[in-house]
Enzyme design. Structure first.
Site, PDB file in Angstrom:
ATOM      1  N   THR A 181       8.967  51.451   1.213  1.00 19.81           N
ATOM      2  CA  THR A 181       8.936  50.029   1.534  1.00 19.81           C
ATOM      3  C   THR A 181       7.695  49.405   0.910  1.00 19.81           C
ATOM      4  O   THR A 181       6.758  50.104   0.508  1.00 19.81           O
ATOM      5  CB  THR A 181       8.915  49.813   3.049  1.00 19.81           C
ATOM      6  OG1 THR A 181       7.689  50.357   3.578  1.00 19.81           O
ATOM      7  CG2 THR A 181      10.091  50.507   3.716  1.00 19.81           C
ATOM      8  N   GLU A 328      15.724  50.215   3.702  1.00 17.43           N
ATOM      9  CA  GLU A 328      16.272  51.118   4.703  1.00 17.43           C
ATOM     10  C   GLU A 328      17.799  51.096   4.765  1.00 17.43           C
ATOM     11  O   GLU A 328      18.401  51.941   5.430  1.00 17.43           O
ATOM     12  CB  GLU A 328      15.706  50.772   6.087  1.00 17.43           C
ATOM     13  CG  GLU A 328      14.218  51.022   6.239  1.00 17.43           C
ATOM     14  CD  GLU A 328      13.348  49.830   5.862  1.00 17.43           C
ATOM     15  OE1 GLU A 328      12.182  49.783   6.299  1.00 17.43           O
ATOM     16  OE2 GLU A 328      13.835  48.946   5.123  1.00 17.43           O
ATOM     17  N   LYS A 437       5.421  30.675  16.689  1.00 12.14           N
ATOM     18  CA  LYS A 437       5.515  30.526  18.142  1.00 12.14           C
ATOM     19  C   LYS A 437       4.638  29.344  18.554  1.00 12.14           C
ATOM     20  O   LYS A 437       3.414  29.443  18.588  1.00 12.14           O
ATOM     21  CB  LYS A 437       5.076  31.816  18.825  1.00 12.14           C
ATOM     22  CG  LYS A 437       5.881  33.034  18.361  1.00 12.14           C
ATOM     23  CD  LYS A 437       5.269  34.332  18.835  1.00 12.14           C
ATOM     24  CE  LYS A 437       6.024  35.517  18.255  1.00 12.14           C
ATOM     25  NZ  LYS A 437       5.884  35.652  16.791  1.00 12.14           N
ATOM     26  N   TRP A 442      10.167  28.858  19.566  1.00 14.84           N
ATOM     27  CA  TRP A 442      10.176  29.465  18.244  1.00 14.84           C
ATOM     28  C   TRP A 442      10.577  28.442  17.189  1.00 14.84           C
ATOM     29  O   TRP A 442      11.494  27.640  17.379  1.00 14.84           O
ATOM     30  CB  TRP A 442      11.169  30.632  18.194  1.00 14.84           C
ATOM     31  CG  TRP A 442      10.665  31.879  18.856  1.00 14.84           C
ATOM     32  CD1 TRP A 442       9.527  32.010  19.592  1.00 14.84           C
ATOM     33  CD2 TRP A 442      11.301  33.163  18.846  1.00 14.84           C
ATOM     34  NE1 TRP A 442       9.408  33.301  20.042  1.00 14.84           N
ATOM     35  CE2 TRP A 442      10.486  34.037  19.599  1.00 14.84           C
ATOM     36  CE3 TRP A 442      12.473  33.647  18.285  1.00 14.84           C
ATOM     37  CZ2 TRP A 442      10.808  35.375  19.791  1.00 14.84           C
ATOM     38  CZ3 TRP A 442      12.795  34.973  18.462  1.00 14.84           C
ATOM     39  CH2 TRP A 442      11.965  35.828  19.216  1.00 14.84           C
TER      40      TRP A 442
END
Length: 562
Positions: A181, A328, A437, A442
């Site tokens: 990654t 992944e 936030k 959100w």
């Protein structure tokens, strides 16, 4: 009672043998550092792969050994994609855009024993070569015998190699490839793909609802072969018998468009930042390129703004298909193709669905889950996207501390905040680490970015949440203008006000010449947050007009001081 079918292992040698038998005359074309284009038939490419495998075996490479690549996209990289796993070893593609510290960590952590390096990348390789602890051999592509002391020449190994039979005894769950990654939230993590996962991924992405390529196609993966297996394109194109085109080190819009035109490309794929540059070049000079054969453009790696999809369709007649995935997930997990139900829907509805991350591919299961449990597919709220399937990672390589990324019931926690509607279309609202936030609510940075990039004066935009003394976090927008355009912060906010609640609107809008990007072309939000950490304690009135830079940089540059 068991079925009475042959138990044939699902391995990459099956792809090689199929292509040799049926598609030996199809072409792999690649642009060299001198800009010349070399075209080799599959029969020769796979024959060279067999001889490379023979030479690697002679050098002591054994089953399970990791062979790293530090290369651009070209026919030699395709050869390595087959030679290494088909002899039972593991091909480990290195991201050439990472720094020396990360690259040396990754190679040592993976235990690479051999590394194959492009001659033009030797200066970058030499910056960390002395830190490597397990590498025994260095092989140079296009080295012409002038590589570093002790290095071997790739072409000499091809010439001298005895063709390898390609292992038929490989078990399908043996490791075939390895990618790390990009490490945006810590150390890079290794993902190990099996032969079985690679073959199943190949079969499914060849379906019409995904890449949908056949032997009639010519495929140009602009996505690097060092990034998540080039989204599976080299294996898929080879299995289908499609011609392949590889751009080498030339990824600027003009070079890509010239190659697409001269090679009659029908399918291509890459990250949004590449296609933003291509759109600008087409807007300037579309008549210079013949893209009439082009029928499939797949964009992924980051959210694709609806404005970009509309611009390609309405100004150039090119349909964009968005894909979602991760290292992944091998990497393709979902595709935003339109179902039959949506085929006759109004244009605005179709564009809105094309801008979503799409529906999960066959064999891939998805869900969104928060502290209250699994949320229904009703597109409500935002929760973490979880996924499972036969080409989804079950663990990271030699990283027991990452067990919290996998649930007890066998799902991978993606770190993406999403919702899923009743049709099964996923909407990626943000990365969990990038959700803003504010005052207990959100705000989606991705939604704001996509809306800002819908302005005709804007080339790119990134939105981050920064610490605020009253509201916990508030949005800051960094905006890159199109060449010759002028805009104001007030104009940006007015544009957003028609689409979002007032409390979503950025408190700060900064116009910059470029936005820093990660090694895979995504906005480097960690760097932006670090640079602008104290912004809301010292920002000035952003309302004055700011003209675009005379020339928008192609590569990421450091941001100016806040």
């Amino acid at each position: 009672m068991h079925g009475l079918m042959m138990d044939v292992p699902l391995t990459i040698p099956l792809i090689a043998r199929h292509a040799e038998a049926l598609h030996g005359g199809k072409i792999v074309a690649s642009r060299s550092p001198d800009r010349s284009v070399r075209r080799l038939p599959y029969a020769e490419v796979l024959g060279r792969a067999r001889r490379l495998a023979g030479s690697l075996r002679h050098l002591g490479v054994r089953r399970g050994d990791r062979v790293a690549t530090f290369c651009w996209n070209h026919h030699q990289h395709v050869e390595i994609y087959f030679a290494v796993p088909c002899m039972g070893a593991v091909v480990h593609t290195l991201n050439i855009r990472l720094g020396p510290e990360e690259l040396s960590y990754i190679m040592n952590h993976a235990g690479d024993t051999v590394v194959i390096v492009d001659r033009v990348l030797l200066p970058a390789f030499e910056r960390f070569r002395d830190r490597l602890t397990s590498v025994r051999e260095v092989i140079v592509v296009d080295g012409n015998g002038d590589g570093p002391p002790g290095a071997l020449d790739y072409e000499s190994l091809i010439t001298a190699g005895i063709p390898d039979p390609f292992e038929e005894s490989i078990e399908e769950r043996e490791a075939a490839a390895m990618c790390y990654t990009s490490g945006t939230t810590g150390r890079p993590r290794g993902v190990v793909y099996s032969h079985r996962s690679q073959l199943l991924h190949t079969l499914v992405i060849l379906q019409p609802g995904c890449l949908g390529v056949s032997e009639r196609d010519t495929v140009l993966p602009v996505v690097p072969m060092f990034h998540a297996n080039a989204w599976g394109a080299p294996y898929a194109a080879t299995f289908a018998g499609a011609n392949q085109v590889h751009a080498g080190p030339y990824l600027d819009p003009k070079s890509i468009l010239e190659l697409m035109s001269s090679e009659r490309v029908t399918a291509t794929m890459g990250v949004p930042t590449i296609w933003m540059g291509i759109l600008q070049e087409l807007d300037r000079n579309a008549v210079a390129y013949d893209l009439s054969p082009l029928k499939q453009v797949m964009i992924g790696g980051a959210a694709v703004p609806e404005a970009l999809i509309r611009a390609f369709a309405e100004r150039h007649g090119i349909a964009i298909t968005q894909g979602w995935g991760m290292t992944e997930t091998s990497p393709v997990g979902s595709i935003s193709y339109l179902t039959g139900e949506l085929a006759d829907a109004p244009a605005d509805t179709q564009y809105a669905y094309r801008a979503r991350a799409g529906r999960p591919l066959p064999l891939v299961e998805v869900r969104v889950r928060d502290e209250t449990g699994v949320r229904p597919w009703d597109d409500s709220g935002m929760a973490e996207l979880e996924v499972r399937g036969p080409w989804v990672a079950a663990a990271y390589y030699n990283a027991p501390e990452t067990g919290d990324r996998f649930t007890r019931d066998g799902w991978f926690k993606t770190g993406d905040v999403a919702s899923i509607d009743a049709r099964g279309y996923i909407a990626i609202r943000d990365r969990a680490k990038d959700v803003i936030k504010s005052g207990g609510e959100w705000i989606s940075s991705v939604a704001l970015e996509n809306a800002i990039m819908g302005m005709p004066t804007v080339a790119e935009a990134a939105v981050v949440g920064l610490s605020h003394p009253r509201w916990d976090e508030r949005p800051l927008a960094l905006v890159v203008l199109r060449e010759g355009c002028v805009c104001t912060a007030d104009a940006v906010r007015e544009h957003l006000a028609s689409q979002f609640p007032k409390w979503w609107l950025p408190d700060g809008v900064e116009f910059v010449p470029a936005i820093p990007k990660t090694s895979v072309g995504k906005f480097q939000k960690r760097e932006i947050r670090d640079r602008y950490r104290d912004y809301f304690g010292q920002c000035v009135d952003p309302g004055a007009p700011v003209a675009a830079a005379p020339e928008r940089p192609v590569a990421a540059t450091k941001l100016p001081n806040a």
